[in-house]
Scaffold this motif. Sequence first.
Motif, PDB file in Angstrom:
ATOM      1  N   UNK A   1       0.841  -1.197   0.000  1.00  0.00           N
ATOM      2  CA  UNK A   1       0.000   0.000   0.000  1.00  0.00           C
ATOM      3  C   UNK A   1       0.878   1.249   0.000  1.00  0.00           C
ATOM      4  N   UNK A   2       0.508   2.226  -0.816  1.00  0.00           N
ATOM      5  CA  UNK A   2       1.262   3.473  -0.907  1.00  0.00           C
ATOM      6  C   UNK A   2       0.471   4.582  -0.219  1.00  0.00           C
ATOM      7  N   UNK A   3       1.114   5.228   0.753  1.00  0.00           N
ATOM      8  CA  UNK A   3       0.437   6.214   1.585  1.00  0.00           C
ATOM      9  C   UNK A   3       0.978   7.616   1.326  1.00  0.00           C
ATOM     10  N   UNK A   4       0.110   8.478   0.863  1.00  0.00           N
ATOM     11  CA  UNK A   4       0.481   9.866   0.612  1.00  0.00           C
ATOM     12  C   UNK A   4      -0.602  10.787   1.127  1.00  0.00           C
ATOM     13  N   UNK A   5      -0.223  12.000   1.476  1.00  0.00           N
ATOM     14  CA  UNK A   5      -1.184  12.985   1.960  1.00  0.00           C
ATOM     15  C   UNK A   5      -2.074  13.506   0.850  1.00  0.00           C
ATOM     16  N   UNK A   6      -2.977  14.433   1.166  1.00  0.00           N
ATOM     17  CA  UNK A   6      -3.925  14.931   0.173  1.00  0.00           C
ATOM     18  C   UNK A   6      -3.315  15.850  -0.878  1.00  0.00           C
ATOM     19  N   UNK A   7      -2.101  16.362  -0.609  1.00  0.00           N
ATOM     20  CA  UNK A   7      -1.503  17.330  -1.533  1.00  0.00           C
ATOM     21  C   UNK A   7      -0.111  16.900  -1.980  1.00  0.00           C
ATOM     22  N   UNK A   8       0.168  17.134  -3.269  1.00  0.00           N
ATOM     23  CA  UNK A   8       1.509  16.919  -3.807  1.00  0.00           C
ATOM     24  C   UNK A   8       2.218  18.268  -3.823  1.00  0.00           C
ATOM     25  N   UNK A   9       3.368  18.337  -3.154  1.00  0.00           N
ATOM     26  CA  UNK A   9       4.109  19.589  -3.023  1.00  0.00           C
ATOM     27  C   UNK A   9       5.544  19.403  -3.490  1.00  0.00           C
ATOM     28  N   UNK A  10       6.080  20.400  -4.168  1.00  0.00           N
ATOM     29  CA  UNK A  10       7.492  20.365  -4.511  1.00  0.00           C
ATOM     30  C   UNK A  10       8.303  20.695  -3.262  1.00  0.00           C
ATOM     31  N   UNK A  11       9.584  20.407  -3.316  1.00  0.00           N
ATOM     32  CA  UNK A  11      10.452  20.746  -2.188  1.00  0.00           C
ATOM     33  C   UNK A  11      10.370  22.241  -1.887  1.00  0.00           C
ATOM     34  N   UNK A  12      10.355  23.061  -2.933  1.00  0.00           N
ATOM     35  CA  UNK A  12      10.235  24.517  -2.754  1.00  0.00           C
ATOM     36  C   UNK A  12       8.923  24.872  -2.056  1.00  0.00           C
TER      37      UNK A  12
END
Length: 324
Positions: free
Chosen positions: A216-227
């Motif tokens: 299972x792959x777990x990620x939050x609701x938002x994709x953010x760049x390092x910046x």
Amino acid sequence: MTEILQTPKLVTVFGGSGFIGRYVVRELAQRGYLVRVACRRPDLAGHLQPLGNVGQISAVQANLRVRWSVDRAVQGADHVVNLVGILAESGRQKFSTIQEFGARAIAEAARSVGAGLTHGSALGADLNSRSNYARTKALGEKAVLETLGNAVIFRPSIVFGPEDQFFNRFAAMARLSPVLPLIGGGKTKFQPVYVGDVAEAIARSVDGEVAGGKIYELGGPNVLSFRQCMEEMLQVIGRERLLVSVPWWLAGLQGAILGRLPGKLLTSDQVILLRSDNVVSAQAENERRTFEGLGIRPQSTAAILPTYLWRYRAAGQFTRRTFA
């Protein structure tokens, strides 16, 4: 008639005294499990005791390099959780020893006592990766599934929370430095996931609510760049800092130097990791091997970061404004 009381199930948590581990221990204790924390330094695991009732949480010494200590730690367990991992090698703590051979040792020990297994891995695990961290994470997954085909494996993206080593580290740096580095221009994408959500997913697997034999792959609701991560952190702590792009060649040189110093602020292996995005794959989303498939609604950085990064503001909790 005399009521027969059922003994609570016992869960052994390897790495239970660490960042993610303490939240997993709390979730399991709240569910009524007996929790045995297996760690190298049980004398340093006292902070876990208040998370449960008297006698509910105990700590035992275990070292993944010493097989008999692993076998001892799982004796009598109904389920085993492996959260042991390292971000940088140090002394005898090697990626292959901890994340590959250690994972197999725990899986074999769990199998020997008939216990279920939940294994903590990481997004980016790849058998073909140039990163030793990512490659040994994938080898650990392979070893686990070869040993216990019904094991549950979780791959979280970068995990954040009050004790994290990501937002806390850069927020602390921002208190002293007028600039913050953006390795590779800060374009690498992350899907920051709250530690409490990861712990809930793991606890549900212990409850038997998660289908085994899957990753299972777990990620939050938002994709953010390092910046974007740095910009959001700076806004929360109310500080303006110059974000300076560091080219890959220079970052590699810095990693080679800093990786040899105590503290290992940056290593060459971590620079390699940062060249690849750390987000949930489209395949996992399509197959619902995500929070959505688990029935969990992950929390965002916007909701959680202000609850613990306030201590990096100029006046702490009494700061009245943050920079937009």
